[in-house]
Write an enzyme that holds these catalytic residues in place. Structure first.
Site, PDB file in Angstrom:
ATOM      1  N   GLU A  98       7.470   1.046   5.035  1.00 22.73           N
ATOM      2  CA  GLU A  98       7.390   0.241   5.616  1.00 22.73           C
ATOM      3  C   GLU A  98       7.712  -1.353   4.689  1.00 22.73           C
ATOM      4  OE1 GLU A  98       2.771  -0.131   6.151  1.00 22.73           O
ATOM      5  OE2 GLU A  98       3.260  -1.090   7.879  1.00 22.73           O
ATOM      6  N   HIS A 137       0.674  -1.311   0.132  1.00 21.05           N
ATOM      7  CA  HIS A 137       0.174   0.011   0.130  1.00 21.05           C
ATOM      8  C   HIS A 137       1.424   0.849   0.172  1.00 21.05           C
ATOM      9  CE1 HIS A 137       0.215  -0.882   4.271  1.00 21.05           C
ATOM     10  NE2 HIS A 137       0.227   0.548   4.762  1.00 21.05           N
ATOM     11  N   HIS A 144       4.197   7.572   4.089  1.00 20.89           N
ATOM     12  CA  HIS A 144       4.940   6.077   3.637  1.00 20.89           C
ATOM     13  C   HIS A 144       4.221   4.665   2.849  1.00 20.89           C
ATOM     14  CE1 HIS A 144       2.155   3.999   6.654  1.00 20.89           C
ATOM     15  NE2 HIS A 144       2.423   3.278   6.217  1.00 20.89           N
TER      16      HIS A 144
END
Ligand code: CO
Length: 134
Positions: A130, A7, A79
């Site tokens: 991430e 994502h 992020h």
């Protein structure tokens, strides 16, 4: 090491307004809000054919995205999340290469019930990364 983009996350000051914009204006499919107290955020996910967009709103007094929203009051890209097969092996390899893992270096359970880690943005061209084990 890197797999798919899981994502892209956008920090927003008003999750209800952002949900409405993604659902009603952009015509996206938006999940119900999910509070993640351990991460200091409330999230929704916009499901796209090839990936997801995570919309993040601060939760609690010491949210890690509060300072980001102070600098970007209307919101902004926060992020990008890449999938990895083995998060501990990825962490060890990255730390050996000199990359900084945020927090205590131990994975936390993320929004999808899977272990996640964050890497320092200064080590990756100004972008917070991430990693999620899938
Ligand atoms: Co994320």
């Amino acid at each position: 090491m890197l797999g798919r983009v899981n994502h892209v996350a956008i920090a927003v000051p008003d999750l209800a307004a952002a949900t409405a914009a993604y659902r009603d204006t952009l015509g996206g499919s938006v999940s119900a809000p999910q509070a993640l107290p351990e991460h200091g955020v409330t999230v929704v996910f916009v499901e796209l054919p090839n990936t997801k967009i995570e919309l993040l709103q601060p939760l609690g007094a010491d949210s890690p995205i509060a300072a980001f929203l102070d600098k970007n009051p209307s919101g902004g890209m926060h992020h990008i999340c890449y999938e990895v097969g083995d998060i501990l092996a990825a962490r060890d390899q990255l730390m050996q290469a000199g990359a900084r893992v945020l927090g205590n270096g131990q994975p936390k359970i993320g929004a999808h019930g899977k272990p996640v880690l964050f890497l320092h943005p200064k080590d990756f061209f100004g972008t917070l990364i991430e990693l999620e084990q899938v």
